[in-house]
Motif scaffolding. Structure first.
Motif, PDB file in Angstrom:
ATOM      1  N   ASN A 111       0.561  -5.180  -0.884  1.00 38.90           N
ATOM      2  CA  ASN A 111       1.404  -4.169  -0.260  1.00 38.90           C
ATOM      3  C   ASN A 111       0.544  -3.042   0.303  1.00 38.90           C
ATOM      4  N   VAL A 112       0.848  -2.621   1.504  1.00 44.86           N
ATOM      5  CA  VAL A 112       0.094  -1.569   2.167  1.00 44.86           C
ATOM      6  C   VAL A 112       0.170  -0.268   1.366  1.00 44.86           C
ATOM      7  N   ASP A 113      -0.955   0.434   1.306  1.00 45.30           N
ATOM      8  CA  ASP A 113      -0.987   1.780   0.741  1.00 45.30           C
ATOM      9  C   ASP A 113      -0.314   2.708   1.748  1.00 45.30           C
ATOM     10  N   PHE A 114       0.931   3.069   1.472  1.00 38.45           N
ATOM     11  CA  PHE A 114       1.739   3.804   2.448  1.00 38.45           C
ATOM     12  C   PHE A 114       1.121   5.158   2.796  1.00 38.45           C
ATOM     13  N   GLY A 115       0.579   5.826   1.800  1.00 37.12           N
ATOM     14  CA  GLY A 115      -0.053   7.111   2.057  1.00 37.12           C
ATOM     15  C   GLY A 115      -1.255   6.981   2.963  1.00 37.12           C
ATOM     16  N   HIS A 116      -2.053   5.947   2.742  1.00 38.10           N
ATOM     17  CA  HIS A 116      -3.215   5.716   3.610  1.00 38.10           C
ATOM     18  C   HIS A 116      -2.766   5.394   5.034  1.00 38.10           C
ATOM     19  N   LEU A 117      -1.737   4.564   5.143  1.00 37.24           N
ATOM     20  CA  LEU A 117      -1.209   4.230   6.471  1.00 37.24           C
ATOM     21  C   LEU A 117      -0.754   5.485   7.204  1.00 37.24           C
ATOM     22  N   ARG A 118      -0.020   6.307   6.532  1.00 39.18           N
ATOM     23  CA  ARG A 118       0.499   7.527   7.151  1.00 39.18           C
ATOM     24  C   ARG A 118      -0.644   8.415   7.642  1.00 39.18           C
ATOM     25  N   SER A 119      -1.736   8.479   6.878  1.00 42.25           N
ATOM     26  CA  SER A 119      -2.865   9.331   7.268  1.00 42.25           C
ATOM     27  C   SER A 119      -3.616   8.801   8.483  1.00 42.25           C
ATOM     28  N   LEU A 120      -3.484   7.505   8.750  1.00 44.84           N
ATOM     29  CA  LEU A 120      -4.222   6.888   9.857  1.00 44.84           C
ATOM     30  C   LEU A 120      -3.512   7.036  11.199  1.00 44.84           C
ATOM     31  N   ILE A 121      -2.198   7.186  11.182  1.00 47.23           N
ATOM     32  CA  ILE A 121      -1.440   7.247  12.437  1.00 47.23           C
ATOM     33  C   ILE A 121      -1.666   8.596  13.107  1.00 47.23           C
ATOM     34  N   ASP A 122      -2.123   8.556  14.340  1.00 46.42           N
ATOM     35  CA  ASP A 122      -2.319   9.783  15.113  1.00 46.42           C
ATOM     36  C   ASP A 122      -2.001   9.511  16.580  1.00 46.42           C
ATOM     37  N   GLU A 123      -2.382  10.422  17.452  1.00 44.02           N
ATOM     38  CA  GLU A 123      -2.053  10.313  18.871  1.00 44.02           C
ATOM     39  C   GLU A 123      -2.786   9.167  19.562  1.00 44.02           C
ATOM     40  N   ARG A 124      -3.757   8.549  18.879  1.00 41.44           N
ATOM     41  CA  ARG A 124      -4.480   7.418  19.466  1.00 41.44           C
ATOM     42  C   ARG A 124      -3.899   6.077  19.050  1.00 41.44           C
ATOM     43  N   THR A 125      -2.894   6.082  18.190  1.00 38.64           N
ATOM     44  CA  THR A 125      -2.334   4.843  17.650  1.00 38.64           C
ATOM     45  C   THR A 125      -1.350   4.203  18.626  1.00 38.64           C
ATOM     46  N   ALA A 126      -1.595   2.938  18.966  1.00 40.31           N
ATOM     47  CA  ALA A 126      -0.678   2.187  19.823  1.00 40.31           C
ATOM     48  C   ALA A 126       0.365   1.459  18.990  1.00 40.31           C
ATOM     49  N   CYS A 127      -0.078   0.849  17.895  1.00 44.30           N
ATOM     50  CA  CYS A 127       0.860   0.078  17.076  1.00 44.30           C
ATOM     51  C   CYS A 127       0.320  -0.091  15.669  1.00 44.30           C
ATOM     52  N   VAL A 128       1.214  -0.422  14.767  1.00 50.68           N
ATOM     53  CA  VAL A 128       0.892  -0.805  13.400  1.00 50.68           C
ATOM     54  C   VAL A 128       1.261  -2.275  13.251  1.00 50.68           C
ATOM     55  N   LEU A 129       0.335  -3.073  12.718  1.00 54.95           N
ATOM     56  CA  LEU A 129       0.550  -4.509  12.503  1.00 54.95           C
ATOM     57  C   LEU A 129       0.406  -4.794  11.016  1.00 54.95           C
ATOM     58  N   VAL A 130       1.502  -5.094  10.345  1.00 50.17           N
ATOM     59  CA  VAL A 130       1.435  -5.443   8.927  1.00 50.17           C
ATOM     60  C   VAL A 130       1.580  -6.951   8.760  1.00 50.17           C
ATOM     61  N   THR A 131       1.053  -7.454   7.668  1.00 51.96           N
ATOM     62  CA  THR A 131       1.109  -8.890   7.377  1.00 51.96           C
ATOM     63  C   THR A 131       1.899  -9.103   6.092  1.00 51.96           C
ATOM     64  N   HIS A 132       2.796 -10.079   6.119  1.00 55.61           N
ATOM     65  CA  HIS A 132       3.536 -10.481   4.917  1.00 55.61           C
ATOM     66  C   HIS A 132       2.793 -11.651   4.277  1.00 55.61           C
ATOM     67  N   TYR A 133       2.645 -11.618   2.969  1.00 48.06           N
ATOM     68  CA  TYR A 133       1.872 -12.637   2.266  1.00 48.06           C
ATOM     69  C   TYR A 133       2.807 -13.475   1.381  1.00 48.06           C
ATOM     70  N   HIS A 134       2.453 -13.714   0.139  1.00 41.31           N
ATOM     71  CA  HIS A 134       3.313 -14.535  -0.722  1.00 41.31           C
ATOM     72  C   HIS A 134       4.656 -13.850  -0.977  1.00 41.31           C
ATOM     73  N   VAL A 135       4.636 -12.521  -0.979  1.00 40.67           N
ATOM     74  CA  VAL A 135       5.877 -11.736  -1.001  1.00 40.67           C
ATOM     75  C   VAL A 135       5.859 -10.805   0.205  1.00 40.67           C
ATOM     76  N   PRO A 136       7.019 -10.428   0.737  1.00 42.13           N
ATOM     77  CA  PRO A 136       7.045  -9.538   1.901  1.00 42.13           C
ATOM     78  C   PRO A 136       6.516  -8.146   1.560  1.00 42.13           C
ATOM     79  N   GLN A 137       6.096  -7.426   2.585  1.00 39.00           N
ATOM     80  CA  GLN A 137       5.706  -6.032   2.394  1.00 39.00           C
ATOM     81  C   GLN A 137       6.896  -5.252   1.818  1.00 39.00           C
ATOM     82  N   ALA A 138       6.692  -4.653   0.658  1.00 36.28           N
ATOM     83  CA  ALA A 138       7.799  -4.033  -0.064  1.00 36.28           C
ATOM     84  C   ALA A 138       8.398  -2.844   0.681  1.00 36.28           C
ATOM     85  N   GLU A 139       7.584  -2.149   1.480  1.00 33.97           N
ATOM     86  CA  GLU A 139       8.056  -0.946   2.168  1.00 33.97           C
ATOM     87  C   GLU A 139       8.183  -1.166   3.673  1.00 33.97           C
TER      88      GLU A 139
END
Length: 409
Positions: free
Chosen positions: A99-127
Motif C-alpha cells: 500500500n502506498v505511503d499516503f503521506g509520502h505521496l501527498r508530499s511529492l505532488i506539486d506543480e510539476r506533477t502530470a499524473c499519479v500511477l498506482v499499482t494494485h498487487y495481490h490486494v488492491p490499494q487500500a486508499e
C-alpha cells in the motif's frame, strides 16, 4: 509429496488464428465492458505496457512532466513512462506493505506533477479512493496499473472503473491470456477519444511478431508440465541449495530498450478471440485463489504483506499470490527449507527497480520497498494448489517461523 505445478492458462495456439475474425474486436470490448459493469471506453492493445506509454504521452506538458509511481514493478514500466515523455518519481510503500505511503505521496505532488500511477498487487490499494480525491484536488491525473488484478473490486466497484484510466495485462501468465496484450479502460471523453484515434492507426501484430514471447510461454509450459515439473523443481532446488540467493530477479531484465513496433501495435484478432472465450473462467479462478488465501489467512494473516488492508478490501482482492513477511534475516533459511521439503514457493514478485543502475538517479524514496523485497516469502494460490496442499504448506511453514512472529487465528 506431490508438488502442484503451475501452468499457463490454456492457449489455442493454432485454431485461434483461423477462427477469429473482424467481429472479435467488438466482442472482446463488449465482454470486458460487461465485466466492469458497463460505461467504459475499452481500447485493446497489442502489448499491455504500451498503455502506460500512451497515457503518459497524452497528459504530460512542458510544465507538468512528473509521473509519481511505484518502483515495485518491472523495469519496462519505467521505460514506458520515459518513452511517453514523463519523468518518473518514486513513491514509497508503508512498512511491510504494498500500500502506498499516503503521506509520502501527498508530499511529492506539486506543480510539476502530470499524473499519479498506482499499482494494485495481490490486494488492491487500500486508499484508492483517497488517492483519487487527492489527485483531483491537486489537478493531476490518476491512473492505475491493474496488470495482475483483473476481477478485483474496491468498495463494490470493479478495479478499472475508479481511476481516470486503468491498464490491464492479458499476456501469457494472466487470467485472460495470449502471448502479449492488454487494454486501457477509461471513461468516455476527450482523452479516451484521442487515444482511440491514435491506436486505430497502429497495425495489428502479426503471427511472427509473437515468436519470442511464444517461445518463453511454451518453454514455461513444458517445464511446468506434470511429467517434467518434478525434475525441473529438483534442479531448481539443487541450484538454490548450492548457491547464494540474490535479490536481482529475472523480472529485473530490460525487455524493451526502445519504442519498437510491437509497442505501437494493436492485438492480433487471434488474441482478441482467445481473450473473449475465457471470460467465463474468471469467476472460478478468482474464487479458487480467494479460497486458498483464506487457508493461509488462518495461519499468517498477521504477517501477510499489507496486513493493514481492511477486511472488506481483502474480500474483494484477486490474490494472484499470497506474500508474507518473514524478515530479511530469516528469509533465505526459510526459503531453502521449504524447497528442501518439496514446497514450491517464491521470493518477491518484483524487484525494487530504484536499486537498478539505470534508475538510481530517479528522485523519490523507496526505503520500505527495499526492505519488503528482501523480507518476503510468496505462497502460491494458482489453480493447481488445493486447500489440502495449502494446509500442509502452512503447517510446515509455521514450524520455521519464530512463534512470536505469528498469532495462530
Amino acid at each position: 509429496m506431490q508438488i502442484p505445478h503451475q501452468i499457463i492458462y490454456q492457449i489455442r495456439y493454432i485454431s485461434c488464428w483461423r477462427k477469429s475474425d473482424q467481429e472479435a474486436d467488438q466482442a472482446f470490448r463488449f465482454r470486458l465492458n460487461s465485466l466492469l459493469s458497463g460505461g467504459s471506453a475499452i481500447i485493446p492493445l497489442g502489448r499491455a505496457r504500451s498503455g502506460i506509454f500512451i497515457l503518459v504521452k497524452q497528459v504530460v506538458t512542458e510544465t507538468r512532466r512528473n509521473v509519481i509511481m511505484s518502483p515495485y514493478t518491472i523495469p519496462d514500466v519505467i521505460n514506458m513512462v520515459k518513452f511517453g515523455g514523463g519523468e518518473p518519481v518514486f513513491v514509497d510503500f508503508r512498512p511491510n506493505s504494498t500500500n502506498v505511503d499516503f503521506g509520502h505521496l501527498r508530499s511529492l505532488i506539486d506543480e510539476r506533477t502530470a499524473c499519479v500511477l498506482v499499482t494494485h498487487y495481490h490486494v488492491p490499494q487500500a486508499e484508492t479512493n483517497a488517492i483519487a480525491d487527492l489527485c483531483r484536488s491537486r489537478g493531476v491525473k490518476f491512473f492505475d496499473d491493474c496488470a495482475i488484478s483483473l476481477g478485483a473490486s474496491i468498495e463494490g466497484k470493479p478495479i478499472g472503473t475508479i481511476s481516470e484510466a486503468s491498464v490491464f495485462s492479458f499476456s501469457g501468465f494472466k487470467i485472460l491470456n495470449f502471448f502479449w496484450g492488454g487494454a486501457i479502460v477509461m471513461p468516455p471523453g476527450e482523452i479516451a477519444t484521442a487515444i482511440e484515434a491514435e491506436v486505430e492507426t497502429w497495425p495489428r501484430l502479426r503471427f511472427w511478431q509473437y515468436r519470442f514471447q511464444a517461445e518463453k510461454v511454451l518453454t514455461y509450459r513444458f517445464v511446468t508440465s506434470r511429467l517434467v515439473f518434478p525434475l525441473f523443481f529438483t534442479l531448481r532446488r539443487s541450484i538454490i541449495e548450492s548457491g547464494e540467493i540474490v535479490d536481482v530477479l529475472p523480472l529485473s531484465r530490460i525487455e524493451t530498450a526502445s519504442l519498437d513496433d510491437t509497442i505501437t501495435s494493436r492485438p492480433a484478432l487471434a488474441a482478441l478471440g482467445e481473450w473473449s472465450r475465457k471470460f467465463s473462467d474468471i469467476a472460478d479462478i478468482l474464487n479458487h485463489r480467494r479460497s486458498i488465501a483464506a487457508v493461509y489467512d488462518r495461519y499468517f494473516r498477521q504477517i501477510s504483506v499489507s496486513a493493514e488492508t481492511p477486511e472488506e478490501c481483502r474480500a474483494e482482492a484477486g490474490f494472484v499470490n499470497y506474500p508474507i513477511i518473514v524478515g530479511r534475516n530469516s528469509r533465505d533459511e526459510i526459503y531453502r527449507a521449504l524447497l528442501a521439503n518439496n514446497y514450491d514457493v517464491a521470493l518477491s514478485l518484483y524487484p525494487n527497480v530504484h536499486e537498478m543502475e539505470m534508475f538510481t538517479d530517479i528522485p523519490g524514496r523507496t526505503t520500505n520497498v527495499s526492505e519488503l523485497v528482501r523480507s518476503i516469502i510468496t505462497l502460491p494460490t494458482h489453480t493447481r494448489v488445493t486447500p489440502a496442499y495449502a494446509e500442509r504448506l502452512s503447517q510446515f511453514l509455521l514450524t520455521l517461523i519464530p512463534s512470536h512472529s505469528v498469532r495462530f487465528l
